[in-house]
Design a protein around this motif. Structure first.
Motif, short mmCIF file in Angstrom:
data_model
loop_
_atom_site.label_atom_id
_atom_site.label_comp_id
_atom_site.label_asym_id
_atom_site.label_seq_id
_atom_site.Cartn_x
_atom_site.Cartn_y
_atom_site.Cartn_z
N GLU A 14 0.81 -1.22 0.00
CA GLU A 14 0.00 0.00 0.00
C GLU A 14 0.85 1.27 0.00
O GLU A 14 0.54 2.24 -0.70
N SER A 15 1.90 1.26 0.78
CA SER A 15 2.65 2.50 1.03
C SER A 15 3.90 2.67 0.18
O SER A 15 4.47 3.76 0.16
N LEU A 66 -9.05 14.21 4.95
CA LEU A 66 -8.49 12.87 4.84
C LEU A 66 -9.18 11.93 5.82
O LEU A 66 -9.52 12.33 6.93
N ASP A 67 -9.41 10.69 5.40
CA ASP A 67 -9.93 9.69 6.32
C ASP A 67 -8.77 9.18 7.18
O ASP A 67 -7.60 9.41 6.84
N HIS A 107 -7.31 6.29 7.61
CA HIS A 107 -6.35 5.42 6.92
C HIS A 107 -5.39 6.24 6.05
O HIS A 107 -4.19 6.03 6.06
N THR A 108 -5.95 7.19 5.33
CA THR A 108 -5.13 8.04 4.44
C THR A 108 -4.20 8.92 5.25
O THR A 108 -3.03 9.09 4.90
N LEU A 163 -1.19 7.02 6.42
CA LEU A 163 -0.14 6.90 5.40
C LEU A 163 0.68 8.17 5.31
O LEU A 163 1.91 8.12 5.24
N LEU A 164 0.01 9.33 5.34
CA LEU A 164 0.73 10.60 5.27
C LEU A 164 1.65 10.77 6.47
O LEU A 164 2.83 11.11 6.32
N MET A 202 0.13 10.55 -3.32
CA MET A 202 -1.16 10.08 -2.82
C MET A 202 -2.31 10.59 -3.70
O MET A 202 -3.29 9.88 -3.95
N TRP A 214 -5.27 8.01 -3.46
CA TRP A 214 -5.50 8.05 -2.01
C TRP A 214 -6.25 9.31 -1.61
O TRP A 214 -7.03 9.31 -0.66
N ILE A 215 -6.00 10.41 -2.35
CA ILE A 215 -6.66 11.68 -2.06
C ILE A 215 -7.47 12.08 -3.28
O ILE A 215 -7.00 12.01 -4.41
#
Length: 347
Positions: free
Chosen positions: A101-102, A187-188, A190-191, A194-195, A339, A344-345
């Motif tokens: 994912e990352s 952002l949620d 989960h997102t 990641l950030l 992202m 992701w965004i």
């Protein structure tokens, strides 16, 4: 080749211990105080207080001949032992799941950071070693990456102290600003995890930033951060080859020679990570190893603080701080950009 008899090993260890224990004890005592500060103020951690206590004490009274061998031992060997134990934080299962994912965000931000450190650092006139430390500290994992890389490139105590201080400053700013940024971008959890995991450096700051944003963001942010720690391996190997090539003035590098450049503590780091992945480290011991690594880093940084040439830090001026600010912005912007590009965004 002449071998030292094994029968003399206990005596040699006693003699070595008698030489180094005063300096090790002093460094460990400073680490205890730093740990207490880090416990009371988790956002600060123990790394920065340790190095500050060491610098202050070193200014008041420099370590004499009785203390210096142990201070040097702590700043080098104990630092390397701390890197080995960092492997206990990683497991293969989390690496595979989170890595998929990352990885695009993580690799892009790291590449941009390292290129920026080299190019912008040269433009600013920052010394090669210091810009390397700030680059890996910003791009990988703060004080842990600085600890892993400093013995490879032969960094001076003042350079390590300056780099740790720069990274700490922008960690504090990240804790204050990233949650606001996350909410502004809607952002949620989960997102945002990641950030935070890719753009904030030390684990304590990742935990703080994610916790302020949302408790649901915390778990993923920390795992991303720990997977990011793995970047220590290729970067350390690459720096080892570069340093060896520089010292041998262009002598051809064979596969065997490249393998010989890999630091022993990096091999130990991988071995401990593999043991942890295989479940060979009991749960109770796992936490002990993680805490031991944190304490050893604090001990080593206290010793580095005791050896720091404050005059050299003053001579470095504001340019390394400007470099740290630019790299911090580049990592954040790159992470957000990738992202956005990978979905992701959504704007």
């Amino acid at each position: 080749m002449q071998f030292t008899p094994v029968s003399t090993l206990p005596r040699r260890l006693r003699e070595r211990g008698a030489v180094v224990w005063p300096g090790v004890l002093l460094s460990a005592a400073l680490a205890v105080f730093a740990t207490l500060v880090g416990t009371a103020f988790p956002i600060v951690g123990s790394a920065l207080p340790a190095i500050v206590f060491g610098v202050v004490l070193g200014l008041l009274r420099r370590p004499g001949p009785r203390l210096q061998p142990g201070v040097t031992y702590s700043s080098k060997f104990l630092l390397q032992c701390a890197v080995v134990l960092l492997g206990a934080q990683l497991s293969l299962s989390s690496i595979l799941v989170v890595g998929v994912e990352s990885l695009p965000v993580m690799l892009a931000s790291l590449v941009v950071c390292l290129i920026g450190a080299w190019w912008i650092g040269r433009m600013l006139g920052v010394h090669r070693r210091l810009r390397t430390l700030i680059g890996v500290g910003t791009g990988i994992c703060g004080a842990s990456a600085i600890a892993a890389v400093s013995p490879i490139i032969g960094a001076l105590a003042g350079e390590v102290a300056y780099a740790v201080s720069v990274i700490f400053l922008f960690n504090i700013l990240a804790v204050a600003l990233f949650p606001l940024l996350g909410h502004a971008l809607s952002l949620d959890p989960h997102t945002f995890g990641l950030l935070a995991g890719t753009a904030v450096n030390d684990t304590s700051s990742v935990v703080a930033a994610a916790s302020v944003f949302s408790t649901a963001a915390l778990g993923f942010a920390v795992v991303v951060k720990l997977v990011r720690t793995l970047m220590i391996i290729p970067i350390s190997i690459g720096l080892s080859v570069i340093e060896a090539k520089r010292s041998t003035r262009g002598t051809p590098l064979t596969a065997g020679r490249v393998a010989s450049f890999v630091p022993w503590f990096l091999v130990g780091f991988i071995a401990v990570a593999l043991l942890n992945s295989a479940g060979a480290i009991p749960e109770g011991l796992h936490e002990v190893l993680v805490q031991a690594s944190v304490f050893l880093i604090a001990t080593a940084l206290a010793a580095i603080g005791l050896s720091t040439d404050v005059g050299a830090m003053r001579k470095a001026g504001w340019r390394p701080l400007i470099l740290g600010a630019v790299l911090w912005f580049l990592v954040t912007a790159t992470s957000l950009g990738v992202m956005l590009a990978t979905g992701w965004i959504e704007l």
